[in-house]
Design an enzyme around this catalytic site. Structure first.
Site, PDB file in Angstrom:
ATOM      1  N   HIS A   1      36.565  -0.897  47.033  1.00 55.94           N
ATOM      2  CA  HIS A   1      35.410  -1.286  47.665  1.00 55.94           C
ATOM      3  C   HIS A   1      35.535  -2.554  48.694  1.00 55.94           C
ATOM      4  O   HIS A   1      34.982  -2.313  49.845  1.00 55.94           O
ATOM      5  CB  HIS A   1      34.024  -1.282  46.730  1.00 55.94           C
ATOM      6  N   GLU A   2      36.099  -3.561  48.027  1.00 56.43           N
ATOM      7  CA  GLU A   2      36.145  -5.004  48.691  1.00 56.43           C
ATOM      8  C   GLU A   2      37.024  -4.848  49.817  1.00 56.43           C
ATOM      9  O   GLU A   2      36.712  -5.370  50.976  1.00 56.43           O
ATOM     10  CB  GLU A   2      36.248  -5.927  47.801  1.00 56.43           C
TER      11      GLU A   2
ATOM     12  N   HIS B   1      35.866  -3.385  52.841  1.00 57.36           N
ATOM     13  CA  HIS B   1      35.005  -4.339  53.830  1.00 57.36           C
ATOM     14  C   HIS B   1      35.637  -5.183  54.655  1.00 57.36           C
ATOM     15  O   HIS B   1      35.065  -5.470  55.766  1.00 57.36           O
ATOM     16  CB  HIS B   1      34.194  -5.347  52.815  1.00 57.36           C
TER      17      HIS B   1
ATOM     18  N   GLY C   1      27.191   1.498  44.861  1.00 58.45           N
ATOM     19  CA  GLY C   1      26.162   0.821  45.454  1.00 58.45           C
ATOM     20  C   GLY C   1      26.838  -0.350  46.440  1.00 58.45           C
ATOM     21  O   GLY C   1      28.118  -0.617  46.211  1.00 58.45           O
TER      22      GLY C   1
HETATM   23 ZN    ZN Z   1      29.656  -3.925  49.497  1.00 57.11          ZN
END
Ligand code: ZN
Length: 183
Positions: free
Chosen positions: A156-157, A160, A113
């Site tokens: 995930h980061e 981003h 998420g």
């Molecule tokens: Zn995120």
């Protein structure tokens, strides 16, 4: 109060810029780091945050050290104390200008998420192991290898920082009102 941007905000889709290393200890960058901690602490289920999520297009992410605890231990501590104070007490790992390396070829389909894509969850294929080299909040070079949740967070980061959201990679997207782990 620092606002966490939601999907649709342009800042989430930009490729973030590197932080000049000599500026890491400057008031400007230290303020960004402080704002990121405040934003992350405001989210009960958050374990990591990237600077673009608060509208700052710089290559920085932080991870709550709570993410390093074994899941059983995490639940125990959450029961004992308010999650927010657990996170504050444990502190954060800071990654500035992170470079992802040594992503294992072996992958796993993991639940994922994002604090910027609420309330969606999905399955994302991530390397089981990954390593990151970066600078910490004091401008020191750091290298860290990880497996499990931390390896997933690294991937995930760093996404981003390149303007990529997990929904770009996810399958089986669904809404989950009670959030699990987000970053
Ligand atoms: Zn995120």
């Amino acid at each position: 109060m620092v606002t966490i941007l939601q999907n649709g905000a342009q800042e989430l889709r930009k490729k973030a810029e590197e932080v000049p290393v000599e500026e890491i200890r400057s008031a400007r960058i230290q303020k960004v780091l402080a704002d990121m901690r405040v934003a992350l602490e405001s989210q009960d289920d958050g374990v990591a945050l990237a600077a673009p999520q608060i509208g700052v297009s710089l290559r920085i992410f932080i991870v709550s050290k709570a993410a390093l605890l074994a899941p059983e231990k995490l639940t125990e501590r959450q029961k004992e104390k308010e999650w927010k104070s657990v996170k504050r007490e444990l502190g954060y790992l800071t990654f500035i200008n992170p470079v992802l390396s040594r992503c294992s070829r072996e992958k796993a389909l993991l639940d994922e998420g994002c604090l910027s894509v609420r309330p969606l969850y999905g399955k994302v294929k991530r390397s089981k192991k990954a390593a990151v080299t970066a600078y910490d909040e004091n401008g020191r070079k750091v290298a860290r290898g990880a497996s499990g949740l931390l390896a997933q967070i690294f991937q995930h980061e760093t996404d981003h920082l390149d303007g990529v959201l997990f929904i770009d990679r996810a399958t089986n997207l669904r809404e989950l009102p009670t959030a699990r782990v987000g970053s």
